[in-house]
Motif scaffolding. Structure first.
Motif, PDB file in Angstrom:
ATOM      1  N   PRO A  84      27.706  29.585  29.197  1.00  0.00           N
ATOM      2  CA  PRO A  84      26.289  30.091  29.010  1.00  0.00           C
ATOM      3  C   PRO A  84      25.847  29.981  27.461  1.00  0.00           C
ATOM      4  CG  PRO A  84      27.660  31.906  29.568  1.00  0.00           C
ATOM      5  CD  PRO A  84      28.541  30.549  29.550  1.00  0.00           C
ATOM      6  N   ASP A  85      24.431  29.504  27.438  1.00  0.00           N
ATOM      7  CA  ASP A  85      23.841  29.516  26.030  1.00  0.00           C
ATOM      8  C   ASP A  85      23.473  30.732  25.848  1.00  0.00           C
ATOM      9  OD1 ASP A  85      23.479  26.748  26.831  1.00  0.00           O
ATOM     10  OD2 ASP A  85      21.682  26.492  25.646  1.00  0.00           O
ATOM     11  N   ILE A  86      23.067  31.785  26.770  1.00  0.00           N
ATOM     12  CA  ILE A  86      22.756  33.044  26.648  1.00  0.00           C
ATOM     13  C   ILE A  86      23.500  34.055  27.427  1.00  0.00           C
ATOM     14  CG2 ILE A  86      20.706  34.902  26.466  1.00  0.00           C
ATOM     15  CD1 ILE A  86      19.048  32.848  25.842  1.00  0.00           C
ATOM     16  N   LYS A  87      24.113  34.967  27.058  1.00  0.00           N
ATOM     17  CA  LYS A  87      24.849  36.101  27.903  1.00  0.00           C
ATOM     18  C   LYS A  87      24.772  37.356  27.078  1.00  0.00           C
ATOM     19  CE  LYS A  87      29.371  35.960  28.740  1.00  0.00           C
ATOM     20  NZ  LYS A  87      30.175  37.316  28.503  1.00  0.00           N
ATOM     21  N   TYR A  88      23.710  38.059  27.493  1.00  0.00           N
ATOM     22  CA  TYR A  88      23.440  39.219  26.329  1.00  0.00           C
ATOM     23  C   TYR A  88      22.870  40.656  27.050  1.00  0.00           C
ATOM     24  CZ  TYR A  88      21.426  40.621  21.795  1.00  0.00           C
ATOM     25  OH  TYR A  88      21.240  41.159  20.694  1.00  0.00           O
ATOM     26  N   ARG A  89      23.361  41.498  26.380  1.00  0.00           N
ATOM     27  CA  ARG A  89      22.791  42.823  26.762  1.00  0.00           C
ATOM     28  C   ARG A  89      21.863  43.115  25.883  1.00  0.00           C
ATOM     29  NH1 ARG A  89      25.567  47.933  29.440  1.00  0.00           N
ATOM     30  NH2 ARG A  89      25.540  46.424  31.114  1.00  0.00           N
ATOM     31  N   ILE A  90      20.544  43.503  26.369  1.00  0.00           N
ATOM     32  CA  ILE A  90      19.568  44.044  25.372  1.00  0.00           C
ATOM     33  C   ILE A  90      19.531  45.571  25.537  1.00  0.00           C
ATOM     34  CG2 ILE A  90      16.879  43.983  25.292  1.00  0.00           C
ATOM     35  CD1 ILE A  90      16.906  41.484  26.420  1.00  0.00           C
ATOM     36  N   LYS A 126       9.942  32.488  21.719  1.00  0.00           N
ATOM     37  CA  LYS A 126      11.057  32.272  22.807  1.00  0.00           C
ATOM     38  C   LYS A 126      12.214  33.183  22.286  1.00  0.00           C
ATOM     39  CE  LYS A 126       9.882  27.593  23.873  1.00  0.00           C
ATOM     40  NZ  LYS A 126      10.111  26.504  24.964  1.00  0.00           N
ATOM     41  N   PRO A 127      12.928  33.783  23.365  1.00  0.00           N
ATOM     42  CA  PRO A 127      14.063  34.693  23.038  1.00  0.00           C
ATOM     43  C   PRO A 127      14.951  34.067  22.318  1.00  0.00           C
ATOM     44  CG  PRO A 127      13.492  34.403  25.540  1.00  0.00           C
ATOM     45  CD  PRO A 127      12.959  33.505  24.785  1.00  0.00           C
ATOM     46  N   LEU A 148      12.741  32.738  31.055  1.00  0.00           N
ATOM     47  CA  LEU A 148      13.466  33.875  30.696  1.00  0.00           C
ATOM     48  C   LEU A 148      12.471  35.090  30.008  1.00  0.00           C
ATOM     49  CD1 LEU A 148      15.903  36.021  29.970  1.00  0.00           C
ATOM     50  CD2 LEU A 148      16.406  34.471  27.881  1.00  0.00           C
ATOM     51  N   TYR A 158      18.139  35.069  21.895  1.00  0.00           N
ATOM     52  CA  TYR A 158      19.443  35.622  22.263  1.00  0.00           C
ATOM     53  C   TYR A 158      20.583  34.410  22.130  1.00  0.00           C
ATOM     54  CZ  TYR A 158      16.438  39.684  23.415  1.00  0.00           C
ATOM     55  OH  TYR A 158      15.531  40.610  23.497  1.00  0.00           O
ATOM     56  N   ARG A 159      21.706  34.923  21.900  1.00  0.00           N
ATOM     57  CA  ARG A 159      22.837  34.058  22.242  1.00  0.00           C
ATOM     58  C   ARG A 159      23.858  34.925  22.917  1.00  0.00           C
ATOM     59  NH1 ARG A 159      21.903  29.178  21.677  1.00  0.00           N
ATOM     60  NH2 ARG A 159      24.001  28.669  21.137  1.00  0.00           N
ATOM     61  N   VAL A 160      25.091  35.101  22.685  1.00  0.00           N
ATOM     62  CA  VAL A 160      26.117  35.750  23.405  1.00  0.00           C
ATOM     63  C   VAL A 160      26.569  36.943  22.735  1.00  0.00           C
ATOM     64  CG1 VAL A 160      28.473  35.403  24.492  1.00  0.00           C
ATOM     65  CG2 VAL A 160      26.618  33.547  24.674  1.00  0.00           C
ATOM     66  N   ASN A 161      26.482  37.971  23.295  1.00  0.00           N
ATOM     67  CA  ASN A 161      27.057  39.418  22.694  1.00  0.00           C
ATOM     68  C   ASN A 161      28.056  40.047  23.600  1.00  0.00           C
ATOM     69  OD1 ASN A 161      25.498  40.881  24.637  1.00  0.00           O
ATOM     70  ND2 ASN A 161      24.503  42.005  23.258  1.00  0.00           N
ATOM     71  N   LEU A 187      13.913  28.773  28.591  1.00  0.00           N
ATOM     72  CA  LEU A 187      13.708  29.814  27.916  1.00  0.00           C
ATOM     73  C   LEU A 187      12.173  30.637  27.950  1.00  0.00           C
ATOM     74  CD1 LEU A 187      15.223  28.648  24.499  1.00  0.00           C
ATOM     75  CD2 LEU A 187      16.230  30.450  26.124  1.00  0.00           C
TER      76      LEU A 187
END
Lengths: 246, 246
Positions: free
Chosen positions: A207-213, B240-241, A174, B243-246, A171
Motif C-alpha cells: 500500500p502507498d497509504i495505510k494510516y490511522r488518522i 491531496k492527502p 481519498l 499520508y503514507r504508512v503508520n 488521492l
C-alpha cells in the motif's frame, strides 16, 4: 454504528473506515473495522459493519480456516487463488456464523446484521472491490458505479455521487471519501475518530497509504476547516431566490 | 417517501417540501405535502410525511373540525387562538386517525407512520415552528436548533448542520434548504420535483414567497449547476492527502 467507504478507480483502491462502536449511546468503544491481510502474493482489505460479535467471528474463521467439505483442506484468506474466491470464502464464513449464532440472536430479538467490503489484489488477478451481505452473497463495483458504502451511509452519499468517476485520481478519491466521512461524523454521533485509511495502487501489493488518522491530526483538521469554509463561500456566491407568489 | 425542511430564523419562517409519493418504486404520484391555511388573523403552513391516507385524514379533520368533548365546540385550524393550540389540535387529530385506522393498519403489517411540521403566525402571538410525531406529541425549534426535517432527512442534513444559524438571512436559509433538497433528490429517487416553498416574514400573515418550483425552472436549475460546480472547485482546492504508512 459505523461508516465505511470503498472506492475503486482506474489507478487503485481507496478504503476509509471509522472506529466507533456503540451499544446504545452510553456504551461506546473504539474497534478497528478496516482489517488488512498481507501475504507474499496479496494485499487484501476488509471493512466490516454490523453486529461486532458477528464480524469478529467471521474474521477468526477466515484467518484460522474453514474446512472445504469436498477436499478437507483448510481454506483461509491467505490461500485462496483469487479475490473472488476470498469473497466466496467470506460468504461461507458469514453463513457459518449465521448457522451457529443466528437462531439465538433472533430469539433475543437481535437481527443478524453484517455488511462487509472486500478489496485488494491477489496474484496477477484484477484488482477488485466487493460488497458482501448478511446472506453471504456479494456484488462488485463497475466503471459506472465505483464506490460502495456500508453502515451509516446516507449523510456522506451526496458528495460521493457528485464528485467522482472512474478516472478520478485516487488521492482525490481519498480526499472525497474523507469529506464524506467528515459530513457523516458531523451529523451522526455514532460515527467517530480515529479513521483508518488505505490506498493500494492498482497492480501493487504494497500500500502507498495505510494510516490511522487520530483526532487532531493536522491535515484532516485542515480539510474539515477548508471544506466548511468552501461550502459557506459556495452558497453565499449563489444569488438569492427570486421567487414571489405563484 | 418525502423530504421536507422547516427553518425558523430571526426574520422569519422558511418551509420547503417535495411532492413525490410512492407505494413501491412502480407506483409514483405527485401530491402536495406543504399545505397553507389563511385566515384574517393567521397564516399557517403544515408539511406532512408518512402514510398518505393518515396525513389526508388529519388534514380533513383539522379543516372540517374536531368536537371539543368539554365545550361541544367544533375545533378547526382556523379558530384556535394560538399556534400552540393548533399543534395540540393536530395532535388530537392524529390520535383520532390512530383510533380509527391504527389497529387495521397494524393488522395488515403497515405501521402507523406520520410526521408533520407546523409553522406560522396566529394573531399577535410569536411565530413558531413545531414538529409533530405519530403519537400526537410535538416539539418546537429553539435558537440553537433552528430547523426540523421530516421524511428522507439524512442526505440533506450535513449542509443544514454547517451553513445556518438563527441570524441567517431567511432568503439564504431558503437557498440552503433548496441545496439540501437538491442533495436529497440526487441521492434518492423517492424524493422529487416539483417543490413547494414558503417564506413568511416574522410577524406577517402574508407570505413573501409561496411558490411551486416546477422541473426546469431556471433559478433552481442554475442553483443546482452552480452548487455542483462549487463543490468540485472546493474539493479540488484542498491539497491531496499527505499520508503514507503508520
Amino acid at each position: 454504528m459505523t461508516y465505511c467507504v470503498g472506492i475503486l478507480v482506474r489507478d487503485g483502491l481507496v478504503m476509509v473506515a471509522d472506529t466507533r462502536t456503540n451499544a446504545g449511546v452510553d456504551n461506546i468503544a473504539t474497534f478497528r473495522k478496516l482489517h488488512h491481510f498481507q501475504g507474499p502474493d496479496r494485499f487484501i482489505s476488509l471493512a466490516a459493519s454490523g453486529n461486532l460479535s458477528i464480524t469478529q467471528s467471521v474474521l477468526t474463521l477466515i484467518v484460522d480456516g474453514l474446512e472445504d467439505p469436498a477436499s478437507g483442506r483448510s481454506e483461509t484468506i491467505y490461500n485462496q487463488s483469487s479475490l473472488f474466491k476470498v469473497a466466496q470464502l467470506i460468504g461461507r464464513a458469514v453463513r457459518e456464523v449465521w448457522r451457529v449464532d443466528g437462531p439465538g440472536l433472533e430469539e433475543q430479538g437481535a437481527f443478524f446484521d453484517v455488511q462487509m467490503m472486500l478489496g485488494g489484489q491477489v496474484g496477477n488477478g484484477p484488482m477488485r472491490l466487493f460488497q458482501i451481505y448478511s446472506a453471504g452473497n456479494f456484488i462488485e463495483v463497475a466503471q459506472e458505479t465505483i464506490f460502495f458504502q456500508i453502515g451509516e451511509h446516507k449523510y456522506g452519499k451526496p458528495i460521493l455521487d457528485r464528485a467522482m468517476n472512474f478516472d478520478t485520481d485516487p488521492l482525490d478519491a481519498l480526499k472525497i471519501a474523507l469529506i464524506s466521512m467528515d459530513s457523516t461524523m458531523r451529523s451522526n454521533l455514532s460515527v467517530g475518530m480515529p479513521l483508518d485509511i488505505l490506498f493500494l495502487r492498482r497492480g501493487s501489493i504494497v500500500p502507498d497509504i495505510k494510516y490511522r488518522i487520530d483526532p487532531g491530526e493536522p491535515y484532516f483538521h485542515d480539510l474539515r476547516e477548508r471544506w466548511s469554509a468552501a461550502l459557506r463561500a459556495a452558497h453565499m456566491a449563489i444569488p438569492k431566490p427570486p421567487y414571489r407568489v405563484n
